[in-house]
Design a protein around this motif. Structure first.
Motif, PDB file in Angstrom:
ATOM      1  N   SER A   1      75.652  55.530  67.745  1.00 62.90           N
ATOM      2  CA  SER A   1      76.553  56.586  67.266  1.00 62.90           C
ATOM      3  C   SER A   1      76.858  56.435  65.782  1.00 62.90           C
ATOM      4  CB  SER A   1      77.862  56.574  68.062  1.00 62.90           C
ATOM      5  OG  SER A   1      78.608  55.396  67.795  1.00 62.90           O
ATOM      6  N   GLY A   2      76.634  55.222  65.234  1.00 66.41           N
ATOM      7  CA  GLY A   2      76.859  55.011  63.810  1.00 66.41           C
ATOM      8  C   GLY A   2      75.753  55.568  62.927  1.00 66.41           C
ATOM      9  N   SER A   3      74.660  56.005  63.537  1.00 68.68           N
ATOM     10  CA  SER A   3      73.545  56.568  62.773  1.00 68.68           C
ATOM     11  C   SER A   3      73.770  58.052  62.523  1.00 68.68           C
ATOM     12  CB  SER A   3      72.233  56.367  63.548  1.00 68.68           C
ATOM     13  OG  SER A   3      71.187  57.127  62.978  1.00 68.68           O
ATOM     14  N   GLU A   4      73.255  58.526  61.389  1.00 72.37           N
ATOM     15  CA  GLU A   4      73.372  59.957  61.078  1.00 72.37           C
ATOM     16  C   GLU A   4      72.516  60.808  62.006  1.00 72.37           C
ATOM     17  OE1 GLU A   4      70.282  58.155  58.283  1.00 72.37           O
ATOM     18  OE2 GLU A   4      72.254  57.650  59.064  1.00 72.37           O
ATOM     19  N   LEU A   5      71.652  60.164  62.782  1.00 71.93           N
ATOM     20  CA  LEU A   5      70.775  60.884  63.703  1.00 71.93           C
ATOM     21  C   LEU A   5      71.316  60.893  65.132  1.00 71.93           C
ATOM     22  CD1 LEU A   5      67.412  59.367  62.407  1.00 71.93           C
ATOM     23  CD2 LEU A   5      68.229  61.700  62.027  1.00 71.93           C
ATOM     24  N   SER A   6      72.549  60.462  65.321  1.00 72.12           N
ATOM     25  CA  SER A   6      73.113  60.342  66.672  1.00 72.12           C
ATOM     26  C   SER A   6      73.220  61.686  67.384  1.00 72.12           C
ATOM     27  CB  SER A   6      74.485  59.673  66.625  1.00 72.12           C
ATOM     28  OG  SER A   6      75.394  60.439  65.856  1.00 72.12           O
ATOM     29  N   GLN A   7      73.556  62.755  66.631  1.00 70.91           N
ATOM     30  CA  GLN A   7      73.672  64.075  67.245  1.00 70.91           C
ATOM     31  C   GLN A   7      72.325  64.543  67.781  1.00 70.91           C
ATOM     32  OE1 GLN A   7      76.380  65.852  67.946  1.00 70.91           O
ATOM     33  NE2 GLN A   7      75.084  67.382  68.921  1.00 70.91           N
ATOM     34  N   ARG A   8      71.293  64.307  67.008  1.00 69.99           N
ATOM     35  CA  ARG A   8      69.950  64.688  67.455  1.00 69.99           C
ATOM     36  C   ARG A   8      69.538  63.848  68.663  1.00 69.99           C
ATOM     37  NH1 ARG A   8      64.356  64.237  63.949  1.00 69.99           N
ATOM     38  NH2 ARG A   8      62.942  64.871  65.622  1.00 69.99           N
TER      39      ARG A   8
ATOM     40  N   VAL B   1      87.416  56.162  79.842  1.00 65.38           N
ATOM     41  CA  VAL B   1      86.178  55.420  79.617  1.00 65.38           C
ATOM     42  C   VAL B   1      86.479  53.945  79.365  1.00 65.38           C
ATOM     43  CG1 VAL B   1      84.193  55.141  78.080  1.00 65.38           C
ATOM     44  CG2 VAL B   1      84.899  57.418  78.803  1.00 65.38           C
ATOM     45  N   GLY B   2      87.519  53.658  78.585  1.00 66.78           N
ATOM     46  CA  GLY B   2      87.921  52.267  78.374  1.00 66.78           C
ATOM     47  C   GLY B   2      88.287  51.589  79.680  1.00 66.78           C
ATOM     48  N   TRP B   3      88.966  52.335  80.537  1.00 62.36           N
ATOM     49  CA  TRP B   3      89.332  51.851  81.882  1.00 62.36           C
ATOM     50  C   TRP B   3      88.071  51.499  82.672  1.00 62.36           C
ATOM     51  CZ3 TRP B   3      94.728  53.186  83.253  1.00 62.36           C
ATOM     52  CH2 TRP B   3      95.132  52.699  84.495  1.00 62.36           C
ATOM     53  N   LEU B   4      87.073  52.381  82.602  1.00 66.86           N
ATOM     54  CA  LEU B   4      85.803  52.142  83.295  1.00 66.86           C
ATOM     55  C   LEU B   4      85.106  50.885  82.788  1.00 66.86           C
ATOM     56  CD1 LEU B   4      84.098  55.651  83.554  1.00 66.86           C
ATOM     57  CD2 LEU B   4      84.830  54.220  85.438  1.00 66.86           C
ATOM     58  N   ILE B   5      85.132  50.681  81.482  1.00 64.35           N
ATOM     59  CA  ILE B   5      84.476  49.511  80.895  1.00 64.35           C
ATOM     60  C   ILE B   5      85.125  48.230  81.408  1.00 64.35           C
ATOM     61  CG2 ILE B   5      83.982  48.280  78.746  1.00 64.35           C
ATOM     62  CD1 ILE B   5      82.332  50.820  79.212  1.00 64.35           C
TER      63      ILE B   5
ATOM     64  N   SER C   1      82.957  54.854  69.446  1.00 67.04           N
ATOM     65  CA  SER C   1      82.826  53.789  68.458  1.00 67.04           C
ATOM     66  C   SER C   1      83.729  52.644  68.894  1.00 67.04           C
ATOM     67  CB  SER C   1      83.248  54.283  67.069  1.00 67.04           C
ATOM     68  OG  SER C   1      84.635  54.599  67.069  1.00 67.04           O
ATOM     69  N   PHE C   2      83.544  51.491  68.288  1.00 69.59           N
ATOM     70  CA  PHE C   2      84.410  50.360  68.617  1.00 69.59           C
ATOM     71  C   PHE C   2      85.862  50.680  68.290  1.00 69.59           C
ATOM     72  CE2 PHE C   2      80.381  48.004  68.310  1.00 69.59           C
ATOM     73  CZ  PHE C   2      80.454  47.282  69.493  1.00 69.59           C
ATOM     74  N   LYS C   3      86.050  51.472  67.258  1.00 71.90           N
ATOM     75  CA  LYS C   3      87.405  51.866  66.887  1.00 71.90           C
ATOM     76  C   LYS C   3      88.062  52.652  68.005  1.00 71.90           C
ATOM     77  CE  LYS C   3      89.982  54.353  63.309  1.00 71.90           C
ATOM     78  NZ  LYS C   3      89.881  55.183  62.076  1.00 71.90           N
ATOM     79  N   ASP C   4      87.285  53.554  68.650  1.00 73.05           N
ATOM     80  CA  ASP C   4      87.821  54.347  69.755  1.00 73.05           C
ATOM     81  C   ASP C   4      88.250  53.456  70.910  1.00 73.05           C
ATOM     82  OD1 ASP C   4      87.389  56.769  68.468  1.00 73.05           O
ATOM     83  OD2 ASP C   4      85.344  56.919  69.199  1.00 73.05           O
ATOM     84  N   LEU C   5      87.398  52.473  71.255  1.00 73.39           N
ATOM     85  CA  LEU C   5      87.724  51.592  72.370  1.00 73.39           C
ATOM     86  C   LEU C   5      88.920  50.706  72.047  1.00 73.39           C
ATOM     87  CD1 LEU C   5      84.256  50.453  73.756  1.00 73.39           C
ATOM     88  CD2 LEU C   5      85.846  52.094  74.723  1.00 73.39           C
TER      89      LEU C   5
END
Length: 585
Positions: A271-278, A151-155, A77-81
């Protein structure tokens, strides 16, 4: 006939050889990536014999990169980055500067000039997205603190390389190359200078991010929901692939960002959708298959004769990639007062180069900035560094354990930081170990808690561990297939092990390690098919619960039998059933 179907031939030969050599590598207890690379060398243009179409396999490899970055974005999520920007941005910039300076120095010694040395150094400064992410995924580190930093480093590296790929054609003559028409068409039309081109590139990237945040956050989850409501699994799968590939393609062509970066943002928005896991589950098989083709395509670039004709320059190139970059990254992370495990994970993961390096080498050659010798060293350095990366990561783990012992770092899990760096062995005996805290695992945990059974949860997902602790459960963040994690859960003195994960392959690894550590433990696992049931039993599981069996039991529990209903009515004339109410079983 084979010549008439080059695409089919490329896919079939690439996957079949990758499978054969991957199995062989696994038998020899080395990374399957080595087998995939070797398969590419065999079907490449430098070894003779049967060859596959290099252009087609490179395009297939691009799909693998898109799906891999999309899958990573689904876990972010943007929060993670934003949480790692303080270390990822300066860290990536300083590390790239150090690697570029080392490459520039080597280029000047080789007589390539300032421009050639600069492009050569830039090509060595950026890591392969696919290799690093696969390494993190294999060790279940994507959602940990060190995984997010990596991952942030990669971005940041990707953004820097996007800028470099735009600027190099504009600066071609200054770097000792020739003028071509490869500069940004919009910059040429607007007759922008160097600083104008830089500002235009930054503006296009910012515009892309803004559109993804404002428009994408509304449109992408809505599209997923519409496709899911159709009730068609294939339509839902198609919508996920269309979003991943479509956003990556159009972001590259309209905004000039890399396809990897576009796919990452598409996944992060989804990832913000409830269907992201599926969505993650639907793209996993294709993602793994195309990622394998990426490594085959890399192997095809390698000319084994360079090991003899350019041995010393190749060794120096490897020292810069594996030694210079790793030490720079390690030092930077430690300067930010991060644990040894974080510094070593990032340092070892960045000790390779990949797709952007190939693109930059090709661009530099076409512009006449670097010669064929420099290009071959970049390609050879990429192949060998990818080949050696599993060994580098293994060595980093050994060094980590020694440094932590020597310096006395604490071994306590920090769930708030979502890091699995260290954890001491828990003080439990005759307890239950529950692997997985998803929908099934959470229900099992609630039942164990209600019955006052002593248990501990293991999950490789940081959010799942956090959720378990919020429910007053003791939890360990890590991969249960890792014997170290099982030892931390005191597997030797545990009474039973419950594996709620749906992956039979992952469950089998856990069962095998648990059985080695404790041959008396009662192991209960989950399977979908009869084949998986037999497989898990062969690995040492005591009890296997299958989907069909439990679904049937659940339905039978709620069935209403005609004879029983008639008897109930005759026994109790005042029953609510006589008033037309439905019976609840």
């Amino acid at each position: 006939m084979i010549q008439d179907t080059p695409l089919v031939t490329t896919i079939v030969v690439g996957l079949c050889l990758a499978f054969l050599f991957g199995v062989l590598a696994n038998r020899l207890r080395i990374s399957p990536l080595v087998g995939y690379l070797l398969a590419g060398v065999i079907v490449g243009p430098h070894t003779g014999g049967f060859r596959v179409d290099s252009v087609l396999i490179n395009q297939l490899a691009e799909i693998g990169i898109i799906l891999l970055m999309f899958g990573v974005g689904l876990h972010f999520s943007f929060k993670d980055l934003l949480s790692v920007k303080a270390i990822a941005i300066p860290g990536a910039i300083v590390q790239m500067t150090v690697a570029t300076a080392l490459g520039l120095g080597f280029g000047l010694i080789m007589g390539w000039g300032m421009g050639g040395g600069l492009v050569f150094g830039l090509a060595l400064s950026t890591a392969s997205t696919v290799v690093l992410l696969r390494s993190l995924q294999e060790r279940n580190l994507i959602e940990t603190d060190r995984g997010r930093i990596a991952v942030g480093w990669l971005i940041v590296e990707d953004l820097a390389m996007v800028l470099a790929l735009v600027l190099i054609p504009a600066l071609s003559t200054s770097l000792g190359g020739r003028i071509t028409g490869e500069a940004d068409p919009l910059a040429q039309w607007m007759q922008l200078g160097l600083f104008g081109t830089i500002l235009l590139t930054i503006a296009k990237v910012v515009l892309f991010v803004i559109l993804m945040v404002i428009v994408g956050q509304r449109v992408i989850p809505w599209l997923l929901k519409i496709s899911a409501q159709s009730g068609s699994r294939e339509l839902f799968r198609l919508s996920v692939l269309a979003i991943a590939l479509g956003v990556a393609f159009f972001s590259a062509h309209l905004f000039g960002v890399s396809i990897a970066l576009g796919a990452f943002f598409a996944g992060m928005i989804m990832s913000g959708s409830e269907l992201s896991q599926r969505a993650t589950e639907e793209t996993l098989p294709l993602r793994d298959a195309f990622a394998v083709l990426f490594f085959v395509s890399v192997g095809m670039l390698f000319d084994p004769s360079k090991l003899l004709t350019a041995f010393l320059p190749l060794i120096v190139t490897l020292v810069i990639i594996i030694g210079g970059k790793s030490l720079a990254a390690y030092a930077i992370v430690r300067l930010f007062d991060r644990p040894y495990a974080t510094a070593l994970t990032i340092g070892a993961g960045l000790a390779q180069i990949g797709e952007f390096s190939f693109i930059l080498a090709g661009l530099g050659t076409s512009l006449g900035i670097i010669n064929d010798e420099a290009r071959d060293l970049i390609v050879g350095g990429a192949i060998l560094s990818i080949l050696l990366n599993p060994l580098v990561c293994f060595a980093a783990e050994k060094i980590r354990s020694r440094l932590e012992t020597k310096n006395g770092e604490t071994t306590v899990i920090d769930v708030s930081a979502n890091d699995d760096d260290d954890l001491g062995k828990i003080d439990k005996t005759n307890h239950t170990i529950l692997v997985g805290f998803g929908d099934i695992g959470e229900k099992i945990a609630n039942a164990l808690q209600s019955s006052h059974t002593d248990f501990i949860v293991i999950d490789h997902n940081g959010q799942a561990v956090k959720s378990a602790e919020e429910q007053k459960n003791e939890a360990i963040l890590g991969n249960a297939a890792n014997v170290t994690i099982l030892e931390r859960a005191n597997i030797e003195k545990a009474r039973q092990l419950v594996i709620s994960t749906k992956s039979a392959i992952d469950a089998a690894k856990i069962v095998a390690e648990a059985r080695k550590a404790n041959d008396r433990i009662n192991i209960i696992a989950h399977a979908v098919t009869g084949v998986e049931t037999s497989y898990l039993k062969d690995m040492g599981a005591n009890t296997i619960v299958t989907d069909d069996e439990e679904i049937a039991k659940g339905i039978l529990k709620h069935l209403s039998y005609p004879e029983a209903d008639e008897q109930a009515c005759s026994d109790d004339k005042t029953s609510p059933l006589n008033n037309g109410e439905r019976r609840k079983m």
